[in-house]
Design an enzyme around this catalytic site. Structure first.
Site: not given
Length: 264
Positions: A49, A51, A196
């Site tokens: 999933r 972002d 990230r």
């Protein structure tokens, strides 16, 4: 029957993969398009999933359907009902024991970072940007220390729902291509914001704030507050999901499509 799909999308057009109230998401568009072919609502489940702003060149999803359609209908027919920023690349019939997320044995991400004094325009939203010169050699040294089984709690978002912070990193590397730094991560699975956050830490090392060994200190600390800020989503791509070869998927289950930079 259960159908698996290969999906590609430009994440800057969406508020992420997962359906949410009053938001434009990849899942919403795909489910609406699939319902148009099936004749009734269907529910999609994906391998990862992503972002808001995160792109995918090799997302995998599956859904159950009770009507018979040619596999081409789940590709060309669905794509006719989708916006240009998302496309189904392939469809395959799988057994009901297959699950896009839980059957996956590994995933790959790539991050593009434009390292130049002036921000990019042509690739805006498709690459990250950092204006201070970065040393790719010390970043590569630090990245190599991430390989292996580690507790990645220092790189985990507060809202992460994963049961365990332990992940097996098969590969972590950084290399330069002109003004671009390319980060590659391959692991059995990833925590929320993990890539990230890793990129953010490696950038701190690349600009000289910390030595390469700082990445090991962060791993041992197991505390998100000790690490660098989360880096922007712009340059992040889900580019690989791998399954065991007994599933009837393209390329014997190695669903890999590594993006390249076509413009500079």
């Amino acid at each position: 029957m259960r159908i698996a799909l290969g999906v590609e999308y430009a994440g800057d057009a969406f508020r992420g993969w997962q359906s949410q109230a009053n938001a434009v998401t990849v899942q919403d568009y795909l489910e609406a398009a699939l319902a148009g072919i099936a004749g009734y609502p269907v529910r999609l489940h994906c391998a990862g999933r992503t972002d808001a702003g995160v792109h995918a060149t090799a997302q995998v999803a599956h859904f159950d359907v009770s009507v018979v359609r040619p596999l081409g209908a789940w590709v060309r027919g669905v794509n006719n009902k989708l916006p240009p920023s998302v496309a189904v690349r392939w469809a395959a019939e799988v057994s009901e024991t297959f699950h896009a997320r839980f059957s996956a044995v590994s995933r790959r991400y790539r991050y593009f970072l434009h390292n130049a004094p002036v921000r990019p325009a042509i690739l805006s939203g498709r690459v990250g940007w950092f204006h201070v010169p970065l040393d790719e050699h010390v970043m590569s040294d630090a990245a190599a220390r991430l390989v292996g089984l580690h507790d990645f709690s220092s790189f985990r978002a507060a809202g992460c729902q994963a049961k365990s912070p332990l992940k097996l990193m098969h590969e972590a590397r950084v290399h330069r291509q002109g003004e671009y730094l390319i980060f590659d991560f391959w692991a059995n699975a990833f925590l929320h914001h993990m890539v990230r956050n890793l990129v953010g830490a490696l950038v701190y090392i690349g600009k000289g704030t910390y030595p390469p060994g700082w990445i090991e200190e962060l791993l041992h600390a197991r505390d998100r507050s000790h690490a660098a800020p989360t880096f922007p989503a712009d340059g992040l791509y889900l580019c690989g999901v791998e399954y065991l070869p007994h599933w009837p998927l393209p390329n014997e289950g190695r669903i890999i499509s590594v993006p390249r930079i076509p413009l500079s």
